[in-house]
Motif scaffolding. Structure first.
Motif, mmCIF file in Angstrom:
data_model
loop_
_atom_site.group_PDB
_atom_site.id
_atom_site.type_symbol
_atom_site.label_atom_id
_atom_site.label_comp_id
_atom_site.label_asym_id
_atom_site.label_seq_id
_atom_site.Cartn_x
_atom_site.Cartn_y
_atom_site.Cartn_z
ATOM 1 N N THR A 186 -5.997 4.230 5.246
ATOM 2 C CA THR A 186 -7.023 3.241 4.927
ATOM 3 C C THR A 186 -8.044 3.156 6.061
ATOM 4 O O THR A 186 -7.854 3.713 7.139
ATOM 5 C CB THR A 186 -6.389 1.864 4.706
ATOM 6 N N ARG A 238 -1.445 7.110 2.041
ATOM 7 C CA ARG A 238 -2.884 6.859 1.997
ATOM 8 C C ARG A 238 -3.345 6.301 3.351
ATOM 9 O O ARG A 238 -2.745 5.385 3.883
ATOM 10 C CB ARG A 238 -3.185 5.855 0.894
ATOM 11 N N PRO A 269 0.836 -1.205 0.000
ATOM 12 C CA PRO A 269 0.000 0.000 0.000
ATOM 13 C C PRO A 269 0.867 1.250 0.000
ATOM 14 O O PRO A 269 1.993 1.241 0.490
ATOM 15 C CB PRO A 269 -0.803 -0.120 1.301
#
Length: 88
Positions: free
Chosen positions: A28, A26, A22
């Motif tokens: 999540t 970002r 990932p």
């Protein structure tokens, strides 16, 4: 003087069968859930007296009374008893 022609970009690595990692920038849903659980567990720990004490010193006060402990999570203060004080 002539510059050499630009080189071709590198070819992508062959797939290993694993999903890509990932992106670090970002947030999540799992990150949000972990963060919320961490905050609620911290509140429960302080509620039951399991504080995370940090050693602090008040520069405005001198001597042994300048030393106190403060919980990193809830901000509660605790002053340890003076070891030189005797009751007998």
């Amino acid at each position: 003087m002539a510059h050499p022609p630009p080189s071709e970009p590198d070819q992508p690595a062959p797939s290993t069968g694993r999903p890509p990692l990932p992106r670090a920038d970002r947030i999540t849903a799992a990150d949000r859930l972990r963060s919320g659980l961490r905050r609620s567990v911290a509140r429960v720990r302080c509620r039951f007296g399991l504080h995370d004490w940090a050693y602090r010193r008040n520069p405005d006060v001198g001597g042994a009374s300048a030393v106190f402990h403060q919980c990193r999570r809830c901000g509660r203060e605790y002053s340890p008893p003076d070891p030189r004080q005797t009751w007998f």
